[in-house]
Scaffold this motif. Structure first.
Motif, mmCIF file in Angstrom:
data_model
loop_
_atom_site.group_PDB
_atom_site.id
_atom_site.type_symbol
_atom_site.label_atom_id
_atom_site.label_comp_id
_atom_site.label_asym_id
_atom_site.label_seq_id
_atom_site.Cartn_x
_atom_site.Cartn_y
_atom_site.Cartn_z
ATOM 1 N N THR A 1 62.157 85.347 102.480
ATOM 2 C CA THR A 1 61.375 86.200 103.370
ATOM 3 C C THR A 1 60.631 87.234 102.528
ATOM 4 N N PRO A 2 59.409 87.618 102.925
ATOM 5 C CA PRO A 2 58.624 88.585 102.138
ATOM 6 C C PRO A 2 59.393 89.896 101.924
ATOM 7 N N GLY A 3 59.460 90.304 100.671
ATOM 8 C CA GLY A 3 60.132 91.551 100.333
ATOM 9 C C GLY A 3 61.646 91.467 100.333
ATOM 10 N N PHE B 1 65.665 89.941 99.327
ATOM 11 C CA PHE B 1 66.418 89.822 98.074
ATOM 12 C C PHE B 1 66.136 88.501 97.365
ATOM 13 N N THR B 2 66.045 87.394 98.136
ATOM 14 C CA THR B 2 65.830 86.090 97.490
ATOM 15 C C THR B 2 64.479 86.055 96.794
ATOM 16 N N SER B 3 63.455 86.602 97.447
ATOM 17 C CA SER B 3 62.118 86.638 96.828
ATOM 18 C C SER B 3 62.140 87.421 95.514
ATOM 19 N N LYS B 4 62.848 88.560 95.531
ATOM 20 C CA LYS B 4 62.958 89.329 94.288
ATOM 21 C C LYS B 4 63.635 88.547 93.196
ATOM 22 N N GLY B 5 64.717 87.847 93.564
ATOM 23 C CA GLY B 5 65.442 87.053 92.580
ATOM 24 C C GLY B 5 64.611 85.908 92.024
ATOM 25 N N ILE B 6 63.895 85.210 92.902
ATOM 26 C CA ILE B 6 63.035 84.093 92.492
ATOM 27 C C ILE B 6 61.956 84.591 91.548
ATOM 28 N N ASN B 7 61.361 85.734 91.870
ATOM 29 C CA ASN B 7 60.269 86.285 91.048
ATOM 30 C C ASN B 7 60.777 86.840 89.729
ATOM 31 N N ARG C 1 60.235 73.195 96.970
ATOM 32 C CA ARG C 1 59.495 74.401 97.372
ATOM 33 C C ARG C 1 59.621 74.664 98.869
ATOM 34 N N VAL C 2 59.696 73.579 99.662
ATOM 35 C CA VAL C 2 59.812 73.719 101.117
ATOM 36 C C VAL C 2 61.111 74.439 101.470
ATOM 37 N N GLU C 3 62.212 74.032 100.826
ATOM 38 C CA GLU C 3 63.507 74.649 101.112
ATOM 39 C C GLU C 3 63.588 76.065 100.534
ATOM 40 N N ILE C 4 62.946 76.293 99.399
ATOM 41 C CA ILE C 4 62.919 77.638 98.815
ATOM 42 C C ILE C 4 62.208 78.608 99.753
ATOM 43 N N ASP C 5 61.084 78.162 100.317
ATOM 44 C CA ASP C 5 60.314 79.035 101.212
ATOM 45 C C ASP C 5 61.099 79.419 102.462
ATOM 46 N N LYS C 6 62.022 78.570 102.888
ATOM 47 C CA LYS C 6 62.832 78.883 104.068
ATOM 48 C C LYS C 6 63.765 80.066 103.821
ATOM 49 N N VAL C 7 64.125 80.264 102.547
ATOM 50 C CA VAL C 7 65.075 81.327 102.195
ATOM 51 C C VAL C 7 64.353 82.614 101.808
#
Length: 238
Positions: free
Chosen positions: A228-230, A232-238, A220-226
């Motif tokens: 950023t709010p709003g 592309f990565t956040s959209k993909g993860i969600n 989770r620590v490394e995921i949070d580094k990638v």
């Protein structure tokens, strides 16, 4: 320390190659047996110092450690044929056969035994190898760990944890490869050449593994580094 490997198939052959590439066992102290000659000839071409035979009992007779890398349904007849002695150490690569069952197949049930669960990356010296022990001492356990740490990473576990941990490692490597295949296909659909997509995803998986193994964080620590709010990565993860 002389080691006999019974079976030169995918796993037995990979273990033989890994031992030969390592520093703890000399090639001349490794003997591999197999019913057909083809796989033995190929192994001998790669590592001329390794001894080969088509006679299982001959291979096991002078060995300190006997590694059985045969199909589970061949284990009982092969082990009864070998007539292993109590001073020898048995290493079984048959995932579904318990220590209790193995003890019924040998003359000396009190002999030291290990159950070994590698994965197919052992052929590249990158296996995650699980080791369970019975009738062994700490010196024997540590030697086995050192032996298979040269082929990736090894871990000593209780026998009752083998089913769960096999799903994470031996089966788990297939799940990771399935992710690589799926992500690669997605890349192809978006116009990336197959070979390029495969290399991109594989290197990303390798990088992610290195982050965990070298830094020891929670994923989770490394995921949070990638993420950023709003972004592309956040959209993909969600």
């Amino acid at each position: 320390m002389k080691i006999a490997i019974i079976g030169a198939g995918n796993m037995g052959g990979s273990i033989a190659r890994g031992l030969a590439k390592g520093s703890l066992i000399a090639d001349s102290d490794i003997i591999v047996s197999n019913p057909s000659a083809g796989k033995l000839e190929k192994l001998k071409e790669e590592f001329p110092g390794i001894s080969t035979t088509q006679n299982n009992a001959e291979a096991a007779a002078g060995a300190d450690i006997v590694i059985l890398a045969v199909k589970p349904w061949f284990m009982e007849p092969v082990m009864r044929e070998l007539k292993l002695k109590s001073k020898q150490t048995l290493v079984s690569v048959a995932a579904g056969i318990s220590f209790e069952e193995l003890a019924h197949f040998v003359i000396a049930p009190e002999m030291p035994m290990f159950r070994l669960i590698p994965n197919t990356a052992i052929s590249k010296l990158e296996s995650m190898t699980l080791i369970a022990a019975r009738n062994t001492n700490d010196e024997q356990n540590q030697f086995m760990l050192r032996l298979f740490n040269e082929m990736g990473m090894s871990m000593l576990i209780p026998e009752e944890k083998i089913a769960a941990t096999t799903a994470l490692t031996s089966c788990g490597i297939a799940y990771v490869l399935k992710y690589i295949q799926a992500a690669m296909q997605a890349g192809i659909e978006m116009g990336v050449y197959p070979k390029d997509a495969m290399r991109m995803v594989a290197q990303s998986v390798k990088g992610a593994a290195d982050l965990i193994l070298n830094n020891d964080p929670h994923p989770r620590v490394e995921i949070d580094k990638v993420c950023t709010p709003g972004g592309f990565t956040s959209k993909g993860i969600n």
